[in-house]
Design a protein around this motif. Sequence first.
Motif, PDB file in Angstrom:
ATOM      1  N   GLY A 171     -18.648   7.442   1.799  1.00  0.00           N
ATOM      2  CA  GLY A 171     -17.056   7.866   1.814  1.00  0.00           C
ATOM      3  C   GLY A 171     -17.135   9.194   1.970  1.00  0.00           C
ATOM      4  O   GLY A 171     -16.295   9.795   1.238  1.00  0.00           O
ATOM      5  N   MET A 172     -17.995  10.131   2.173  1.00  0.00           N
ATOM      6  CA  MET A 172     -17.855  11.334   2.213  1.00  0.00           C
ATOM      7  C   MET A 172     -17.180  12.171   3.527  1.00  0.00           C
ATOM      8  O   MET A 172     -16.538  13.359   3.523  1.00  0.00           O
ATOM      9  CB  MET A 172     -19.094  12.435   1.986  1.00  0.00           C
ATOM     10  CG  MET A 172     -19.552  12.111   1.260  1.00  0.00           C
ATOM     11  SD  MET A 172     -18.437  13.156  -0.218  1.00  0.00           S
ATOM     12  CE  MET A 172     -19.059  15.013  -0.319  1.00  0.00           C
ATOM     13  N   SER A 173     -16.132  11.455   4.233  1.00  0.00           N
ATOM     14  CA  SER A 173     -15.119  11.858   5.359  1.00  0.00           C
ATOM     15  C   SER A 173     -16.107  13.101   6.766  1.00  0.00           C
ATOM     16  O   SER A 173     -17.694  12.703   6.411  1.00  0.00           O
ATOM     17  CB  SER A 173     -14.048  11.994   4.885  1.00  0.00           C
ATOM     18  OG  SER A 173     -13.525  11.879   5.353  1.00  0.00           O
ATOM     19  N   GLN A 174     -15.226  13.929   6.736  1.00  0.00           N
ATOM     20  CA  GLN A 174     -15.711  14.860   7.475  1.00  0.00           C
ATOM     21  C   GLN A 174     -15.520  16.311   6.340  1.00  0.00           C
ATOM     22  O   GLN A 174     -16.075  17.319   6.608  1.00  0.00           O
ATOM     23  CB  GLN A 174     -14.564  15.230   8.333  1.00  0.00           C
ATOM     24  CG  GLN A 174     -14.774  16.235   9.587  1.00  0.00           C
ATOM     25  CD  GLN A 174     -15.121  15.409  10.274  1.00  0.00           C
ATOM     26  OE1 GLN A 174     -14.662  14.134  10.467  1.00  0.00           O
ATOM     27  NE2 GLN A 174     -15.308  16.141  11.545  1.00  0.00           N
ATOM     28  N   ALA A 175     -15.904  15.536   4.839  1.00  0.00           N
ATOM     29  CA  ALA A 175     -15.860  17.118   4.309  1.00  0.00           C
ATOM     30  C   ALA A 175     -17.420  18.102   4.456  1.00  0.00           C
ATOM     31  O   ALA A 175     -18.256  17.043   5.116  1.00  0.00           O
ATOM     32  CB  ALA A 175     -15.924  16.189   2.334  1.00  0.00           C
ATOM     33  N   TYR A 192     -12.832   7.211   5.888  1.00  0.00           N
ATOM     34  CA  TYR A 192     -13.305   7.837   4.822  1.00  0.00           C
ATOM     35  C   TYR A 192     -14.893   7.901   5.654  1.00  0.00           C
ATOM     36  O   TYR A 192     -15.398   8.653   4.158  1.00  0.00           O
ATOM     37  CB  TYR A 192     -13.150   6.723   3.795  1.00  0.00           C
ATOM     38  CG  TYR A 192     -11.611   6.668   3.144  1.00  0.00           C
ATOM     39  CD1 TYR A 192     -10.943   7.219   2.785  1.00  0.00           C
ATOM     40  CD2 TYR A 192     -10.924   5.226   4.133  1.00  0.00           C
ATOM     41  CE1 TYR A 192      -9.673   6.860   2.224  1.00  0.00           C
ATOM     42  CE2 TYR A 192      -9.672   4.992   3.979  1.00  0.00           C
ATOM     43  CZ  TYR A 192      -9.065   5.597   3.131  1.00  0.00           C
ATOM     44  OH  TYR A 192      -7.705   5.561   2.451  1.00  0.00           O
ATOM     45  N   GLY A 237     -12.169  21.641   1.500  1.00  0.00           N
ATOM     46  CA  GLY A 237     -13.645  20.972   2.814  1.00  0.00           C
ATOM     47  C   GLY A 237     -13.739  19.829   2.705  1.00  0.00           C
ATOM     48  O   GLY A 237     -14.746  18.707   2.838  1.00  0.00           O
ATOM     49  N   MET A 238     -12.585  19.077   1.497  1.00  0.00           N
ATOM     50  CA  MET A 238     -13.235  17.526   0.657  1.00  0.00           C
ATOM     51  C   MET A 238     -12.840  16.038   1.518  1.00  0.00           C
ATOM     52  O   MET A 238     -13.614  15.428   1.535  1.00  0.00           O
ATOM     53  CB  MET A 238     -13.358  17.421  -0.837  1.00  0.00           C
ATOM     54  CG  MET A 238     -13.992  17.906  -1.149  1.00  0.00           C
ATOM     55  SD  MET A 238     -16.141  17.105  -0.823  1.00  0.00           S
ATOM     56  CE  MET A 238     -16.106  15.528  -2.209  1.00  0.00           C
ATOM     57  N   SER A 239     -12.143  16.486   2.864  1.00  0.00           N
ATOM     58  CA  SER A 239     -11.224  15.702   3.758  1.00  0.00           C
ATOM     59  C   SER A 239     -10.747  14.947   2.991  1.00  0.00           C
ATOM     60  O   SER A 239     -10.094  14.245   2.206  1.00  0.00           O
ATOM     61  CB  SER A 239     -13.023  15.613   4.716  1.00  0.00           C
ATOM     62  OG  SER A 239     -12.514  15.097   6.119  1.00  0.00           O
ATOM     63  N   GLN A 240     -11.035  13.377   3.632  1.00  0.00           N
ATOM     64  CA  GLN A 240     -11.301  12.173   3.304  1.00  0.00           C
ATOM     65  C   GLN A 240     -11.705  11.481   2.257  1.00  0.00           C
ATOM     66  O   GLN A 240     -11.110  10.044   1.787  1.00  0.00           O
ATOM     67  CB  GLN A 240     -10.469  11.308   4.332  1.00  0.00           C
ATOM     68  CG  GLN A 240      -9.743  10.048   4.198  1.00  0.00           C
ATOM     69  CD  GLN A 240      -7.932  10.852   3.990  1.00  0.00           C
ATOM     70  OE1 GLN A 240      -7.111  11.549   4.382  1.00  0.00           O
ATOM     71  NE2 GLN A 240      -7.002   9.357   3.890  1.00  0.00           N
ATOM     72  N   ALA A 241     -12.588  12.655   1.527  1.00  0.00           N
ATOM     73  CA  ALA A 241     -13.866  11.835   0.797  1.00  0.00           C
ATOM     74  C   ALA A 241     -12.755  11.675  -0.505  1.00  0.00           C
ATOM     75  O   ALA A 241     -12.424  11.399  -1.006  1.00  0.00           O
ATOM     76  CB  ALA A 241     -14.744  12.926   0.460  1.00  0.00           C
ATOM     77  N   ILE A 242     -13.914   9.927  -0.786  1.00  0.00           N
ATOM     78  CA  ILE A 242     -13.496   9.315  -1.979  1.00  0.00           C
ATOM     79  C   ILE A 242     -14.894   9.070  -2.615  1.00  0.00           C
ATOM     80  O   ILE A 242     -16.114   9.677  -2.517  1.00  0.00           O
ATOM     81  CB  ILE A 242     -13.457   7.846  -1.316  1.00  0.00           C
ATOM     82  CG1 ILE A 242     -14.426   7.296  -0.297  1.00  0.00           C
ATOM     83  CG2 ILE A 242     -11.803   7.557  -0.896  1.00  0.00           C
ATOM     84  CD1 ILE A 242     -13.898   5.362  -0.212  1.00  0.00           C
ATOM     85  N   LEU A 280      -8.896  17.629  10.100  1.00  0.00           N
ATOM     86  CA  LEU A 280      -9.444  16.918   9.152  1.00  0.00           C
ATOM     87  C   LEU A 280     -11.061  17.055   8.529  1.00  0.00           C
ATOM     88  O   LEU A 280     -10.611  16.060   7.565  1.00  0.00           O
ATOM     89  CB  LEU A 280     -10.899  16.540  11.436  1.00  0.00           C
ATOM     90  CG  LEU A 280      -9.882  16.043  11.919  1.00  0.00           C
ATOM     91  CD1 LEU A 280     -11.247  15.673  13.262  1.00  0.00           C
ATOM     92  CD2 LEU A 280      -9.577  14.448  11.854  1.00  0.00           C
ATOM     93  N   ILE A 335     -17.449   7.779  -4.668  1.00  0.00           N
ATOM     94  CA  ILE A 335     -18.060   6.164  -4.705  1.00  0.00           C
ATOM     95  C   ILE A 335     -18.793   5.769  -5.940  1.00  0.00           C
ATOM     96  O   ILE A 335     -19.403   4.738  -6.326  1.00  0.00           O
ATOM     97  CB  ILE A 335     -19.100   5.400  -3.229  1.00  0.00           C
ATOM     98  CG1 ILE A 335     -17.461   5.516  -2.969  1.00  0.00           C
ATOM     99  CG2 ILE A 335     -19.324   4.438  -3.821  1.00  0.00           C
ATOM    100  CD1 ILE A 335     -18.472   5.107  -1.387  1.00  0.00           C
TER     101      ILE A 335
END
Lengths: 256, 256
Positions: A44-48, A111, B44-49, B110, B51
Amino acid sequence: MNRERLIFLTNDDSYRSKGFEAAIEVARHFGRVIAIAPEAPQSGMSQAITIYNPLRLRKVRDEEGVTVYALNGTPVDCVKMAFDYLLTNEKVDLAISGINHGSNAAINVLYSGTMGAAIEASFYNIPSIGLSLTDHDPDADFEGAVKYGVEIVGKVLEKGVSLPCCLNVNVPNIPLAEIKGVRISRQTRGFWREEFFLRTDPHGREYFWLTGGFQNAEPAAEESDEWALANGYVAVVPIKVDMTEYRQLEELELLL
Amino acid sequence: MNRERLIFLTNDDSYRSKGFEAAIEVARHFGRVIAIAPEAPQSGMSQAITIYNPLRLRKVRDEEGVTVYALNGTPVDCVKMAFDYLLTNEKVDLAISGINHGSNAAINVLYSGTMGAAIEASFYNIPSIGLSLTDHDPDADFEGAVKYGVEIVGKVLEKGVSLPCCLNVNVPNIPLAEIKGVRISRQTRGFWREEFFLRTDPHGREYFWLTGGFQNAEPAAEESDEWALANGYVAVVPIKVDMTEYRQLEELELLL
C-alpha cells in the motif's frame, strides 16, 4: 556466448517474503540477480519516497548469482537506490517487482508498492514487470505465478519490447493446470469503498482499522484485467505514467 | 438562499502548515469547511494507504464554519476517513488538497501526497483540486496561490464540470502581479534522477539521504505544465486514473 544478463529485483512485501523467493526463481532463469528489497513490509505504499528519514542499506545475502540488499525504505526508494547508486556501473537488462502476495489489478495499481517500484524502474530505460498473485496468504502457492512469470519475462527479453515498458501482471489464484493463458487487458474501472473498524485501546482511546472492498464498475467487461482474472487468465496490462486526461483539456479551456 | 456549500480539505504538509491555512482561506470563500489533515508531514507519500497501523482521529479546531481533524495517517487515509466514515451523511461539493509547499507538476504527480489525496477524493463523485505553489519554504508567500485557487474553485463550482474531475493546479513562485494567468497543460515528460548523500552516524554506521533533481525531457514543449510554470502561468492539468497504455496493447498481443 553473450554476457550473462543482469536482472534487478525488488518487491513490497520485504526480502523475507515467500513471493520474493519466487521472484528470484523467475529471475534466475535469465541470469544474474541483484535485489534491493524493503526491510519491512511496504504494501500500500504506492509510489512513496522517503524524504524525512535517512536510508540504510545492508547486504543480507550473497551467493552464486544472487545478491540481495535490504533497505529501510519504500519500494521506490529501493529502485532509486539501485539505479542511481548501487548499479550505476552495471547494465541492467530488466526489472522485476514482486511476486506480490495479493492482486494489483484494477485501481490497485495506484496504491500498490509493488507497482510503484515497477513503474519507477521503467523510468530507467529498461523493461519492467510487476508480478502479483491474487492470494494474500504469506504461504501462498506461487507455482503458476513462477511459470507465467518465466514465460512473460522470457518473451520480453528474447523478442524485445518498445520502451518505456511497464507491465502489470496478475496471476489468478487457481491451480496451474486450470490457468487458461495470458490475456492482454486494460485497467478495470472501479474504486475501493472502505470500512473503518472502530475499537478502543486499553487506555480508553479510540482507534480505527482501515479495511474495505473493491467495487468493480464493469464486471462484464471482457477486456478488463478483473474479468481476465475471474475467468482463469493471467492479466497483463501495459502501464503508462502520463496521467493527463487529454479528453478534458478542451472543456477546461472553455471553463477556466 | 441555497444551502451553504461544504468543502472538504486535506493536504500532505500536515494541519500545522502555512499552506493549509491558505487552503482554508480559499475554501472559506465558498462555504463551510471540514478538513482531515495528517498529524505529521507526508510529502512524497503518493497514493499510499495505512495497512499495518491503527488510525487515530482527533478534532484540533472547531470554529464558525471551519472544523479540522488530524489523522495519524497518509493523505489518502484522510480522504477515505472523510468520505467513508466522517462525512457519509453530508453532501460534499468539492475537495481541495493543499496548498502544497512545492511543485507537483510533471512526474511529481506520481510521488505527491497532495495529489494522491486529490486523486482519491475524485473517486467520490465530486470535483477535486490539488493546489501547489512552487516554493518549499515553510513560510512561502501564498498570495498568488490563494487568488488563483479562489478563481479556479469558483469557476468549477459555479459553472460545473464533468466528472470524474481531478485538477493538478501548480502556481509559480513569483509575485501575483507577474502571473500571466491560467494555462491548461499536459503533464511534462521527464524523470527524477537521484543523488544519495552518504554519511556516517556517531556509531560508525553509514546512512543515505535521498535527494535529486527533475530532468525535463521537453523544456520547449509549450503545452507542458513545466513550460507554463517557467513562463509565469498557473498550470492546470486534468488527471485521469486509468494508467493503461492503450497504444501498447497491440504490440503485447503479438509478443505474449
